[in-house]
Design an enzyme around this catalytic site. Structure first.
Site, PDB file in Angstrom:
ATOM      1  N   GLU A 102       1.008  12.938 -20.702  1.00 58.61           N
ATOM      2  CA  GLU A 102       0.900  14.054 -21.654  1.00 58.61           C
ATOM      3  C   GLU A 102       1.761  13.789 -22.876  1.00 58.61           C
ATOM      4  O   GLU A 102       2.856  13.221 -22.759  1.00 58.61           O
ATOM      5  CB  GLU A 102       1.417  15.336 -20.994  1.00 58.61           C
ATOM      6  CG  GLU A 102       0.365  16.138 -20.236  1.00 58.61           C
ATOM      7  CD  GLU A 102      -0.431  17.056 -21.161  1.00 58.61           C
ATOM      8  OE1 GLU A 102      -0.474  16.797 -22.386  1.00 58.61           O
ATOM      9  OE2 GLU A 102      -1.007  18.024 -20.662  1.00 58.61           O
ATOM     10  N   ASP A 106       4.091  22.568 -23.106  1.00 59.63           N
ATOM     11  CA  ASP A 106       4.608  23.749 -23.798  1.00 59.63           C
ATOM     12  C   ASP A 106       4.714  24.894 -22.767  1.00 59.63           C
ATOM     13  O   ASP A 106       5.678  24.957 -22.011  1.00 59.63           O
ATOM     14  CB  ASP A 106       3.608  24.010 -24.942  1.00 59.63           C
ATOM     15  CG  ASP A 106       3.860  25.232 -25.774  1.00 59.63           C
ATOM     16  OD1 ASP A 106       4.011  25.094 -26.988  1.00 59.63           O
ATOM     17  OD2 ASP A 106       3.859  26.348 -25.241  1.00 59.63           O
TER      18      ASP A 106
HETATM   19  P1  5GP Z   1       0.491  24.149 -22.780  1.00 56.96           P
HETATM   20  O1  5GP Z   1      -0.767  24.286 -21.986  1.00 56.96           O
HETATM   21  O2  5GP Z   1       1.602  23.476 -22.005  1.00 56.96           O
HETATM   22  O3  5GP Z   1       0.935  25.478 -23.359  1.00 56.96           O
HETATM   23  O4  5GP Z   1       0.161  23.272 -24.032  1.00 56.96           O
HETATM   24  C1  5GP Z   1      -0.200  21.944 -23.880  1.00 56.96           C
HETATM   25  C2  5GP Z   1      -1.053  21.431 -25.020  1.00 56.96           C
HETATM   26  O5  5GP Z   1      -0.954  22.260 -26.186  1.00 56.96           O
HETATM   27  C3  5GP Z   1      -0.582  20.061 -25.443  1.00 56.96           C
HETATM   28  O6  5GP Z   1      -1.221  19.056 -24.693  1.00 56.96           O
HETATM   29  C4  5GP Z   1      -0.961  20.048 -26.914  1.00 56.96           C
HETATM   30  O7  5GP Z   1      -2.318  19.691 -27.053  1.00 56.96           O
HETATM   31  C5  5GP Z   1      -0.820  21.479 -27.350  1.00 56.96           C
HETATM   32  N1  5GP Z   1       0.509  21.745 -27.943  1.00 56.96           N
HETATM   33  C6  5GP Z   1       1.506  22.494 -27.426  1.00 56.96           C
HETATM   34  N2  5GP Z   1       2.564  22.544 -28.251  1.00 56.96           N
HETATM   35  C7  5GP Z   1       2.231  21.786 -29.321  1.00 56.96           C
HETATM   36  C8  5GP Z   1       2.924  21.414 -30.529  1.00 56.96           C
HETATM   37  O8  5GP Z   1       4.071  21.790 -30.804  1.00 56.96           O
HETATM   38  N3  5GP Z   1       2.241  20.598 -31.390  1.00 56.96           N
HETATM   39  C9  5GP Z   1       0.990  20.143 -31.142  1.00 56.96           C
HETATM   40  N4  5GP Z   1       0.424  19.353 -32.066  1.00 56.96           N
HETATM   41  N5  5GP Z   1       0.301  20.477 -30.010  1.00 56.96           N
HETATM   42  C10 5GP Z   1       0.931  21.270 -29.119  1.00 56.96           C
END
Ligand code: 5GP
Length: 182
Positions: A102, A106
């Protein structure tokens, strides 16, 4: 290092290419030790992790299996809180130990979804290496197995990560600072 602008947002350097490379080498060395007996099937979470995976796995032995999957949940700066699956190689995962690669974890929603999805489709064990981790946003108990950098609650781009599909080719990692004032 100078600030950059993408689609009206300003970004300042958060992590330099040199720091990233040092960390990627550290992660690779750790994986080498832990997977000495047998490497798991490596699944790169596209699109964001492609650049990280390319550097992480460049010296890996030719017998290690590498594939990819594609899911998304972010629109612009924010999560939609809904995972859309584009592609998962279900035919490869039965009885396999899997390492998810990954770019960033987040809230953990994507990782939690992928772990359940892969286990429900017959995977044996699912681990995760992530370059970036946002502890203050993470909503689950079990953290990713291997973490490069802990970062704050900020939106980042570069080194494979995008804002509106832009910024992936940037060598450093940048964080959103202020909105552009026109
Ligand atoms: P989660 O499901 O953990 O909330 O988010 C995971 C996905 O969200 C990551 O694989 C990425 O695609 C996107 N993402 C989360 N935070 C960021 C960030 O700060 N910048 C970018 N470009 N993508 C993010």
């Amino acid at each position: 290092m100078k600030n950059i602008e993408i689609d009206g947002l300003c970004f300042g350097t958060l992590i330099s290419k040199e720091e990233i490379s040092k960390k990627v080498k550290f992660l690779y060395d750790t994986l080498l030790i832990n997977y000495k007996k047998k490497w798991p099937l490596c699944l790169v979470v596209l699109n964001g992790a492609a650049v990280f995976a390319n550097e992480l796995l460049q010296n890996i032995g030719s017998e290690v299996e590498i594939s990819s999957l594609k899911v998304y949940s972010y629109k612009g700066l924010n999560s939609t809180n809904k995972i859309t699956v584009d592609y998962i190689p279900y035919n490869l995962i039965k009885n396999r130990n899997i390492l998810l690669i990954e770019d960033i974890v987040d809230s953990g929603l994507t990782l939690d979804f992928l772990k359940s999805e892969l286990i429900n489709h017959g995977a044996n064990r699912v681990e995760c290496v992530t370059l970036l981790f946002k502890p203050s946003k993470y909503q689950y108990e079990i953290k990713p197995n291997y973490i490069g950098f802990n970062i704050g609650d900020e939106f980042v781009v570069g080194y494979g990560m995008d804002f509106n599909e832009k910024g992936r080719s940037l060598k450093n990692i940048y964080k959103n600072t202020i909105h552009k004032i026109n």
